[in-house]
Design a protein around this motif. Structure first.
Motif, PDB file in Angstrom:
ATOM      1  N   LEU A 177       0.789  -1.116   0.124  1.00  0.00           N
ATOM      2  CA  LEU A 177       0.047   0.233  -0.027  1.00  0.00           C
ATOM      3  C   LEU A 177       0.889   1.348   0.252  1.00  0.00           C
ATOM      4  O   LEU A 177       1.811   1.328   0.714  1.00  0.00           O
ATOM      5  N   THR A 178       0.704   2.322  -1.015  1.00  0.00           N
ATOM      6  CA  THR A 178       1.718   3.337  -1.240  1.00  0.00           C
ATOM      7  C   THR A 178       0.740   4.527  -1.335  1.00  0.00           C
ATOM      8  O   THR A 178      -0.125   4.383  -2.250  1.00  0.00           O
ATOM      9  N   GLU A 179       1.052   5.538  -0.696  1.00  0.00           N
ATOM     10  CA  GLU A 179       0.468   7.011  -0.691  1.00  0.00           C
ATOM     11  C   GLU A 179       0.924   7.689  -2.233  1.00  0.00           C
ATOM     12  O   GLU A 179       2.226   7.577  -2.315  1.00  0.00           O
ATOM     13  N   ILE A 180       0.112   8.042  -3.172  1.00  0.00           N
ATOM     14  CA  ILE A 180       0.551   8.584  -4.381  1.00  0.00           C
ATOM     15  C   ILE A 180      -0.057   9.909  -4.402  1.00  0.00           C
ATOM     16  O   ILE A 180      -0.613  10.275  -3.490  1.00  0.00           O
ATOM     17  N   GLU A 181       0.120  10.734  -5.298  1.00  0.00           N
ATOM     18  CA  GLU A 181      -0.166  12.139  -5.448  1.00  0.00           C
ATOM     19  C   GLU A 181      -1.559  12.588  -5.395  1.00  0.00           C
ATOM     20  O   GLU A 181      -2.126  13.211  -4.780  1.00  0.00           O
ATOM     21  N   ASP A 182      -2.396  11.502  -6.118  1.00  0.00           N
ATOM     22  CA  ASP A 182      -3.840  11.835  -5.840  1.00  0.00           C
ATOM     23  C   ASP A 182      -4.628  10.875  -5.186  1.00  0.00           C
ATOM     24  O   ASP A 182      -5.896  10.570  -5.503  1.00  0.00           O
ATOM     25  N   GLY A 183      -4.161  10.129  -4.366  1.00  0.00           N
ATOM     26  CA  GLY A 183      -4.737   9.111  -3.616  1.00  0.00           C
ATOM     27  C   GLY A 183      -3.692   7.903  -2.913  1.00  0.00           C
ATOM     28  O   GLY A 183      -2.756   8.397  -2.515  1.00  0.00           O
ATOM     29  N   TRP A 184      -4.210   6.787  -3.367  1.00  0.00           N
ATOM     30  CA  TRP A 184      -3.385   5.526  -3.016  1.00  0.00           C
ATOM     31  C   TRP A 184      -3.293   4.673  -3.880  1.00  0.00           C
ATOM     32  O   TRP A 184      -4.182   4.280  -4.903  1.00  0.00           O
ATOM     33  N   GLU A 185      -2.170   3.763  -3.947  1.00  0.00           N
ATOM     34  CA  GLU A 185      -1.981   2.687  -4.933  1.00  0.00           C
ATOM     35  C   GLU A 185      -2.047   1.447  -4.196  1.00  0.00           C
ATOM     36  O   GLU A 185      -0.941   1.269  -3.176  1.00  0.00           O
ATOM     37  N   LEU A 186      -2.610   0.523  -4.420  1.00  0.00           N
ATOM     38  CA  LEU A 186      -2.556  -0.892  -3.697  1.00  0.00           C
ATOM     39  C   LEU A 186      -2.269  -1.945  -4.676  1.00  0.00           C
ATOM     40  O   LEU A 186      -2.825  -2.206  -5.779  1.00  0.00           O
ATOM     41  N   LYS A 187      -1.120  -2.682  -4.618  1.00  0.00           N
ATOM     42  CA  LYS A 187      -0.601  -3.567  -5.227  1.00  0.00           C
ATOM     43  C   LYS A 187      -1.012  -4.894  -4.547  1.00  0.00           C
ATOM     44  O   LYS A 187      -0.526  -5.037  -3.431  1.00  0.00           O
ATOM     45  N   THR A 188      -1.672  -5.891  -5.368  1.00  0.00           N
ATOM     46  CA  THR A 188      -2.002  -7.158  -4.585  1.00  0.00           C
ATOM     47  C   THR A 188      -1.265  -8.172  -5.356  1.00  0.00           C
ATOM     48  O   THR A 188      -1.208  -8.046  -6.657  1.00  0.00           O
ATOM     49  N   VAL A 189      -0.913  -9.142  -4.703  1.00  0.00           N
ATOM     50  CA  VAL A 189      -0.117 -10.432  -5.408  1.00  0.00           C
ATOM     51  C   VAL A 189      -0.800 -11.518  -5.200  1.00  0.00           C
ATOM     52  O   VAL A 189      -1.227 -11.908  -3.994  1.00  0.00           O
ATOM     53  N   TRP A 190      -0.884 -12.357  -6.182  1.00  0.00           N
ATOM     54  CA  TRP A 190      -1.796 -13.418  -6.152  1.00  0.00           C
ATOM     55  C   TRP A 190      -1.016 -14.804  -6.693  1.00  0.00           C
ATOM     56  O   TRP A 190      -0.267 -14.800  -7.566  1.00  0.00           O
ATOM     57  N   GLN A 191      -1.231 -15.915  -6.016  1.00  0.00           N
ATOM     58  CA  GLN A 191      -0.785 -16.864  -6.134  1.00  0.00           C
ATOM     59  C   GLN A 191      -1.777 -18.033  -7.021  1.00  0.00           C
ATOM     60  O   GLN A 191      -2.788 -18.004  -6.500  1.00  0.00           O
ATOM     61  N   ILE A 192      -1.244 -18.745  -8.175  1.00  0.00           N
ATOM     62  CA  ILE A 192      -2.161 -19.558  -8.795  1.00  0.00           C
ATOM     63  C   ILE A 192      -1.736 -21.048  -8.236  1.00  0.00           C
ATOM     64  O   ILE A 192      -0.425 -21.406  -8.515  1.00  0.00           O
TER      65      ILE A 192
END
Length: 432
Positions: free
Chosen positions: A320-335
């Motif tokens: 979870l990262t704060e960016i200029e116009d809000g937030w960015e959420l990177k989710t990582v998924w395993q198959i």
């Protein structure tokens, strides 16, 4: 006739059996593709007929190809192409009528032409999908023959036979003019591709650039690796001169898949933006570039959530990262390996639910959907979702993530360490 029929049936059945065997090897993926293809209700459409006629007459080629060639004559070429189209279309109608008349008089050649031209059209006239012109390529020879029959009827089937030489001169001149027009249309497309090699993406590269890309694929693709690109499944193997596992998907940065055995992610960009050391850049003449992103074989990833998947996909990490116009959420998924039997039927997309301090859900953010038939056991999917906090909310905010198949109305289910079945997993971080 019986021997010819048997021989033809054996050849067709043998080829169909080989193709069927290939489909059975990937039966789960095939079933998913069939389900996706047939999910729209069938409708009666004239698209197949329109394509069949256009492929014989060349209609609209001048405005769909070569408009940006250095010689700007597409408007004039389109005007003359329309004249040619209507002449050939009229000849085709006359030819069909003449063939029907000849069938009534016992002519087998006319029947053969009618069946040859009509069957591909009829097979694609009641469908639930957009009809691609490729499906009508089979009928081009019959369509050209019927147009020729119609032209013969219109020009030579009436009037004084003493004027045949003059009529032949008119037909010959018109045929040469149409050939020259068609050749110029094709030439303009080649000139546009040479001057602007990135204009049509990876679908129409100059041959030299395409072969260079094929060489890069052969050099960088790990054994058993997967290639991702927004393209048909046969162009890149043709350029590379070899077969490989291919997925027609290119949605970076929203989605990036890391195959278990590694692979390549290929798309178009600019030479100035390629600062990633994992990207091999192939510059093109118009300032664009082909990007070949190297996806190394997957090491064992840290599992942050320690949950088990019921449907074959589970979260293993987030950022979870704060960016200029809000937030960015990177989710990582395993198959998972092995995959559930019905994984290919699903179209899961990740989501994030935002809850305020009172426990009210105040925001839903969705990622991109990935069809289950594109999953490969052991793959890792990285999805990026961006959002802004709701105005007037009550921090701190809690985030829960999951995956949802909108078509089936079904959540992916996870099993926690204490045996609880849940469609969502809470992130340890909060937004304050």
């Amino acid at each position: 006739m019986r021997r010819a029929l048997i021989a033809g049936t054996v050849v067709f059945a043998g080829a169909a059996a080989l193709y069927g065997a290939g489909l059975l090897v990937e039966s789960q993926r095939t079933a998913g593709q069939i389900a996706e293809f047939s999910e729209r209700p069938a409708r009666l459409s004239a698209e197949a007929l329109t394509h069949a006629v256009r492929l014989v007459s060349g209609q609209d080629y001048a405005i769909s190809r070569g408009q940006d060639a250095p010689i700007r004559d597409s408007a004039a070429r389109q005007g003359w192409s329309e004249v040619a189209h209507w002449i050939i279309a009229a000849a085709l109608v006359i030819g069909v009528a003449r063939a029907i008349w000849r069938v009534g008089r016992g002519d087998r050649a006319g029947l053969l032409l009618l069946i040859w031209f009509a069957v591909p059209i009829l097979m694609m006239s009641y469908v639930g999908q957009i009809v691609h012109p490729f499906y009508q390529l089979l009928g081009i020879p019959a369509g050209a023959a019927l147009a020729g029959l119609g032209l013969d009827t219109a020009v030579f089937g009436w009037g004084d036979r003493r004027a045949r030489s003059l009529r032949w001169a008119v037909v010959f001149t018109a045929a040469i003019a149409f050939g020259v027009l068609s050749a110029i249309n094709s030439l303009r497309y080649a000139e546009e591709t040479a001057a602007l090699p990135g204009a049509h993406g990876l679908t129409a590269l100059p041959l030299g650039d395409g072969l260079a890309l094929g060489a890069a694929i052969r050099h960088h693709l790990p054994p058993g690796g997967t290639v991702y690109a927004d393209l048909d499944p046969f162009t890149l193997p043709s350029l590379a001169g070899t077969t490989f596992d291919f997925v027609a998907d290119a949605r970076y940065p929203a989605l990036l898949v890391f195959p278990r055995r590694g692979g390549l992610y290929i798309d178009m960009g600019s030479t100035t933006d390629a600062s990633d050391p994992a990207v091999v850049v192939q510059p093109l003449a118009d300032g664009t570039a082909i990007w070949v992103r190297l996806l190394p074989p997957q090491p064992v990833r840290a599992d942050r959530f320690q949950v088990t998947a019921v449907h074959g996909v589970r979260p293993i990490d987030t950022a979870l990262t704060e960016i200029e116009d809000g937030w960015e959420l990177k989710t990582v998924w395993q198959i998972d390996d092995p995959l559930p039997a019905d994984a290919g039927d699903h179209l899961f997309a990740p989501f994030a639910h935002l809850f305020d301090a009172a426990g009210n859900r105040v925001l839903i953010v969705d990622g991109v959907a990935v069809p289950g038939y594109n999953w490969r056991p052991g793959d890792v999917q990285e999805q990026i979702m961006r959002f802004a906090l709701p105005e007037g909310g009550q921090p701190p905010y809690r985030i829960a993530i999951g995956q949802y198949d909108a078509g089936r109305g079904e959540n992916a289910i996870f099993i926690t360490a204490d045996g609880t079945y849940t469609p969502t997993v809470d992130l340890p971080e909060e937004i304050r």
